[in-house]
Design a protein around this motif. Structure first.
Motif, PDB file in Angstrom:
ATOM      1  N   HIS A   1       0.808  -1.216   0.000  1.00 43.72           N
ATOM      2  CA  HIS A   1       0.000   0.000   0.000  1.00 43.72           C
ATOM      3  C   HIS A   1       0.849   1.276   0.000  1.00 43.72           C
ATOM      4  O   HIS A   1       0.318   2.370  -0.233  1.00 43.72           O
ATOM      5  CB  HIS A   1      -0.919   0.021   1.224  1.00 43.72           C
ATOM      6  N   ILE A   2       2.154   1.133   0.265  1.00 45.70           N
ATOM      7  CA  ILE A   2       3.034   2.302   0.248  1.00 45.70           C
ATOM      8  C   ILE A   2       3.426   2.589  -1.198  1.00 45.70           C
ATOM      9  O   ILE A   2       4.018   1.729  -1.862  1.00 45.70           O
ATOM     10  CB  ILE A   2       4.306   2.048   1.086  1.00 45.70           C
ATOM     11  N   PRO A   3       3.103   3.771  -1.733  1.00 48.18           N
ATOM     12  CA  PRO A   3       3.450   4.084  -3.118  1.00 48.18           C
ATOM     13  C   PRO A   3       4.953   3.941  -3.360  1.00 48.18           C
ATOM     14  O   PRO A   3       5.765   4.243  -2.485  1.00 48.18           O
ATOM     15  CB  PRO A   3       3.002   5.547  -3.266  1.00 48.18           C
ATOM     16  N   ALA A   4       5.305   3.494  -4.549  1.00 46.82           N
ATOM     17  CA  ALA A   4       6.712   3.268  -4.883  1.00 46.82           C
ATOM     18  C   ALA A   4       7.473   4.570  -5.056  1.00 46.82           C
ATOM     19  O   ALA A   4       8.702   4.602  -4.954  1.00 46.82           O
ATOM     20  CB  ALA A   4       6.816   2.435  -6.155  1.00 46.82           C
ATOM     21  N   ASP A   5       6.771   5.646  -5.350  1.00 47.88           N
ATOM     22  CA  ASP A   5       7.426   6.950  -5.481  1.00 47.88           C
ATOM     23  C   ASP A   5       6.433   8.049  -5.135  1.00 47.88           C
ATOM     24  O   ASP A   5       5.253   7.799  -4.954  1.00 47.88           O
ATOM     25  CB  ASP A   5       7.980   7.147  -6.899  1.00 47.88           C
ATOM     26  N   GLY A   6       6.949   9.263  -5.055  1.00 47.10           N
ATOM     27  CA  GLY A   6       6.104  10.401  -4.724  1.00 47.10           C
ATOM     28  C   GLY A   6       5.920  10.564  -3.224  1.00 47.10           C
ATOM     29  O   GLY A   6       6.253   9.676  -2.435  1.00 47.10           O
ATOM     30  N   PRO A   7       5.386  11.708  -2.807  1.00 51.14           N
ATOM     31  CA  PRO A   7       5.217  11.986  -1.382  1.00 51.14           C
ATOM     32  C   PRO A   7       4.162  11.104  -0.742  1.00 51.14           C
ATOM     33  O   PRO A   7       3.137  10.796  -1.351  1.00 51.14           O
ATOM     34  CB  PRO A   7       4.793  13.459  -1.367  1.00 51.14           C
ATOM     35  N   VAL A   8       4.414  10.681   0.469  1.00 48.97           N
ATOM     36  CA  VAL A   8       3.436   9.885   1.212  1.00 48.97           C
ATOM     37  C   VAL A   8       3.683  10.069   2.703  1.00 48.97           C
ATOM     38  O   VAL A   8       4.823  10.215   3.142  1.00 48.97           O
ATOM     39  CB  VAL A   8       3.512   8.387   0.823  1.00 48.97           C
TER      40      VAL A   8
END
Length: 223
Positions: A28-35
């Motif tokens: 569920h953690i995006p592979a890139d970009g802000p999170v």
């Protein structure tokens, strides 16, 4: 090799052997970009376990006392904590809250992962306490999605957050990403901030299975 990669390569296997983390929902953690990773806080080692179980480096706010120690031990602690992603902030100062918020915003605007414990401090008794609205301001100001997570069992390995943790198994459970674009431009509306924060804390509660207490943990500690 970056300092984070070096620390993870050297200490990662040791931490995995010691804590035997079972990870659920890491996809569920995006592979890139802000999170934003937002979760419960049971004990000190939460901030050591989290970087070990995530592919991306997690940046988080920490007490400046962790990097201001003297002598070899103090330098070693500073090297380790800043290496794994801790950014020291004097949170006890008059502008500590603003500094922490602006630091988180900068990290997210750089497209990185920011870890936060919305309770603001460790739980005094293993229950989940009311979240502070800084988490809501961050997601509304930056548009970054929030991935809720739960630490399970870390308090059993290091009760009270003190002393050397004992070996054992912990679980880190991530939930589906939450986005709040429908509230864009409303980061100063206190009702919206509370609603967003409570939504995140509800997800954390469901992931952790903790009993929820509708009061701030700092107030519970002071009682």
């Amino acid at each position: 090799m970056s300092r984070f990669a070096l620390i993870k390569a050297v200490l990662g296997p040791i931490m995995r052997l010691m804590f035997r983390p079972q990870v659920e929902g890491a996809e569920h953690i995006p592979a890139d970009g802000p999170v934003i990773l937002a979760g419960n806080h049971l004990t000190f080692i939460d901030s050591i376990v989290l970087p070990v179980v995530t592919r991306r480096q997690v940046f988080f706010i920490g007490k400046d006392e962790y990097v201001t120690g003297k002598g070899f031990k103090g330098r070693l602690m500073a090297w380790f904590f800043t290496g794994v992603g801790m950014i020291p902030v004097d949170r006890d100062g008059a502008n500590g809250g603003v500094a922490a918020l602006m630091t988180g915003r900068r990290i997210l605007e750089e497209g990185k992962v920011f870890g936060i414990y919305p309770e603001g401090t460790r739980s005094p008794d293993g229950r989940l306490y009311r979240g502070r609205t800084g988490i809501a301001r961050l997601t509304l100001m930056t548009g970054a999605p929030v991935v809720p997570f739960a630490m399970i069992g870390t308090d059993k390995l290091q009760p009270g957050g003190r002393g050397i943790p004992r070996p054992g198994r912990v679980t880190v459970r991530f939930g589906e990403a939450m986005e709040f674009s429908r509230y864009e431009g409303m980061d100063r509306d206190r009702y919206v901030l509370r609603a967003v924060t409570d939504s995140v804390m509800t997800e954390v509660m469901q992931l952790s299975g903790q009993e929820y207490v509708d009061m701030y943990a700092t107030k519970a500690k002071a009682a």
